[in-house]
Design a protein around this motif. Sequence first.
Motif, PDB file in Angstrom:
ATOM      1  N   THR A 121      -2.004  16.264  -9.880  1.00 21.68           N
ATOM      2  CA  THR A 121      -3.168  15.904 -10.709  1.00 21.68           C
ATOM      3  C   THR A 121      -3.177  14.445 -10.770  1.00 21.68           C
ATOM      4  O   THR A 121      -2.070  13.639 -10.711  1.00 21.68           O
ATOM      5  N   ASN A 122      -4.445  13.784 -11.119  1.00 24.98           N
ATOM      6  CA  ASN A 122      -4.304  12.429 -11.185  1.00 24.98           C
ATOM      7  C   ASN A 122      -5.592  12.288 -12.224  1.00 24.98           C
ATOM      8  O   ASN A 122      -6.666  12.338 -11.755  1.00 24.98           O
ATOM      9  N   GLU A 123      -5.437  12.064 -13.584  1.00 32.31           N
ATOM     10  CA  GLU A 123      -6.469  12.328 -14.550  1.00 32.31           C
ATOM     11  C   GLU A 123      -7.063  10.936 -15.069  1.00 32.31           C
ATOM     12  O   GLU A 123      -6.282  10.102 -15.680  1.00 32.31           O
ATOM     13  N   ARG A 126      -7.138   9.263 -18.698  1.00 34.33           N
ATOM     14  CA  ARG A 126      -5.738   8.905 -19.254  1.00 34.33           C
ATOM     15  C   ARG A 126      -5.767   7.424 -19.371  1.00 34.33           C
ATOM     16  O   ARG A 126      -5.178   6.635 -20.047  1.00 34.33           O
ATOM     17  N   GLU A 150       2.750   1.145 -11.236  1.00 33.28           N
ATOM     18  CA  GLU A 150       2.957   2.606 -11.891  1.00 33.28           C
ATOM     19  C   GLU A 150       4.012   3.605 -11.023  1.00 33.28           C
ATOM     20  O   GLU A 150       3.918   3.516 -10.039  1.00 33.28           O
ATOM     21  N   GLY A 152       5.198   7.247 -10.367  1.00 35.00           N
ATOM     22  CA  GLY A 152       4.462   8.496 -10.384  1.00 35.00           C
ATOM     23  C   GLY A 152       2.886   8.356 -10.187  1.00 35.00           C
ATOM     24  O   GLY A 152       2.233   8.938 -11.130  1.00 35.00           O
ATOM     25  N   ASP A 210       4.970   6.990  -5.633  1.00 36.48           N
ATOM     26  CA  ASP A 210       5.157   8.379  -5.823  1.00 36.48           C
ATOM     27  C   ASP A 210       5.963   8.929  -4.725  1.00 36.48           C
ATOM     28  O   ASP A 210       5.941   8.591  -3.646  1.00 36.48           O
ATOM     29  N   LEU A 211       6.465   9.982  -5.152  1.00 40.52           N
ATOM     30  CA  LEU A 211       7.375  10.958  -4.143  1.00 40.52           C
ATOM     31  C   LEU A 211       6.264  11.628  -3.012  1.00 40.52           C
ATOM     32  O   LEU A 211       6.310  11.472  -1.726  1.00 40.52           O
ATOM     33  N   GLY A 257       7.911   6.833  -2.527  1.00 36.77           N
ATOM     34  CA  GLY A 257       9.340   6.394  -2.701  1.00 36.77           C
ATOM     35  C   GLY A 257       9.605   7.413  -4.118  1.00 36.77           C
ATOM     36  O   GLY A 257       8.801   7.899  -4.751  1.00 36.77           O
ATOM     37  N   ASP A 258      10.713   6.903  -4.718  1.00 39.69           N
ATOM     38  CA  ASP A 258      11.136   7.534  -5.883  1.00 39.69           C
ATOM     39  C   ASP A 258      10.991   6.596  -6.902  1.00 39.69           C
ATOM     40  O   ASP A 258      11.416   5.546  -6.793  1.00 39.69           O
ATOM     41  N   MET A 259      10.516   6.920  -8.064  1.00 41.05           N
ATOM     42  CA  MET A 259       9.998   6.264  -9.067  1.00 41.05           C
ATOM     43  C   MET A 259      11.305   5.683 -10.018  1.00 41.05           C
ATOM     44  O   MET A 259      11.108   4.603 -10.758  1.00 41.05           O
ATOM     45  N   SER A 284       2.906   7.603 -17.050  1.00 41.49           N
ATOM     46  CA  SER A 284       2.057   8.443 -17.486  1.00 41.49           C
ATOM     47  C   SER A 284       2.261   9.794 -16.872  1.00 41.49           C
ATOM     48  O   SER A 284       2.031  10.062 -15.829  1.00 41.49           O
ATOM     49  N   TRP A 285       2.825  10.834 -17.724  1.00 38.19           N
ATOM     50  CA  TRP A 285       3.132  12.171 -17.337  1.00 38.19           C
ATOM     51  C   TRP A 285       3.845  12.225 -15.957  1.00 38.19           C
ATOM     52  O   TRP A 285       3.255  12.853 -15.104  1.00 38.19           O
TER      53      TRP A 285
END
Length: 364
Positions: A121-123, A126, A150, A152, A210-211, A257-259, A284-285
């Motif tokens: 998801t990418n809302e 938000r 940001e 994730g 983001d992963l 990558g890893d956040m 965010s989430w």
Amino acid sequence: MSRHDIQPTDVTGVQRQAREFASEYAHLSLYRRLAEGLAGDDEVAALLLSAQPGQTRPVLILAALHDLVLREPDLPAAQWYPSITGAAASPAGDPWPDVRAAALDHAESVREVIATHTTQTNEVNRSVYLAALLTAACADLPDAPVTLVEQGASAGLLLGVDRYSTTLVSASGQTSVGPRDALVRCEGVDRSAAPLTLRLPSVAARVGVDLHPADLRDADTVRWLEACLWPDLPVRLDRFRAAVRTLAADPPTVRSGDMVGDLGEVIAGVRTRVADEHVLVFSSWALTYVERSQRPRVVDVLEHVAADGTPVSWITAEPDGCVPGLPLVDRPETVLGVTRWRAGRRTVDVLGTCHPHGEWVELS
Ligand SMILES: C[S@@+](CC[C@H](N)C(=O)[O-])C[C@H]1O[C@@H](n2cnc3c(N)ncnc32)[C@H](O)[C@@H]1O
């Protein structure tokens, strides 16, 4: 362990989960009926058993079926999806026979999608709580150019926050930020005792990490993100599509990558290093998906960035108890917080709570 962590390994388990989904989301006419259909249909329910470990959930097969009709909009099943027809709601009648036929006629491709995808998801709405968080975090540095990062970020849609029109409506009026003629219109209710006035900082540089970054220029990726949105709520799809149109020509960079582990390097790679730079990181989430023992490392990384006096803010919209150092509020809603470093000194504040998709915010 919640009941959502118990993964079915057979058709009976899938059907039990589908029954629970139908009763939890009884207000969604299409997805309730499809879940009821799954609960009573061995052949279609069995398709979900091709999911990767940990992914055997009704939402995954619902997304795979949605993906199928987005790919093949001439199928009779498509007439039941507001995301295809453009109608405000699903028509009256029973969608299951058409959707069942589509699932079984395309069983191989549905099984393949289920086996190779996870829901993502990418809302866009938000942006409502993100705008409230940015307003609060920049209140003491209103003119400082922000370097926005940001964690994730998924497809990076929230990194486009200043390209959308975002409005908060309260009992006494409303406040908006962003271009008046923006294609994307985000809106939420302001439940705060003292209504907010939104103000966005000027963003000098931005990046996400983001992963599994979702590439907005890849049609299959965009269709999968759409498929993961629930067609019973067409306003979310409309916003998503408008955001993709707004950003697709020049999407924000989202690094793979890893956040937590890669955060320091991601920040170093985007910094402008102008004299009054404000480094602003948000989650965010996303932090909630990181193992609890790893989360304090974010504070260590930001402490290091702030050590030379650079103003740093970490704004978070996460479940209660997720963010290290943020006091518990003991409420089920999404908790809004800010951790600030000013002249190297750290302060941590709960700002309030909000709906997980930005339908309302309440700042204290
Ligand atoms: C629920 S989505 C939220 C996306 C976006 N922040 C939003 O609010 O719409 C969570 C995202 O976090 C990413 N994620 C989870 N764990 C991660 C990690 N350790 N490092 C980087 N990204 C991660 C997932 O790939 C996913 O894109």
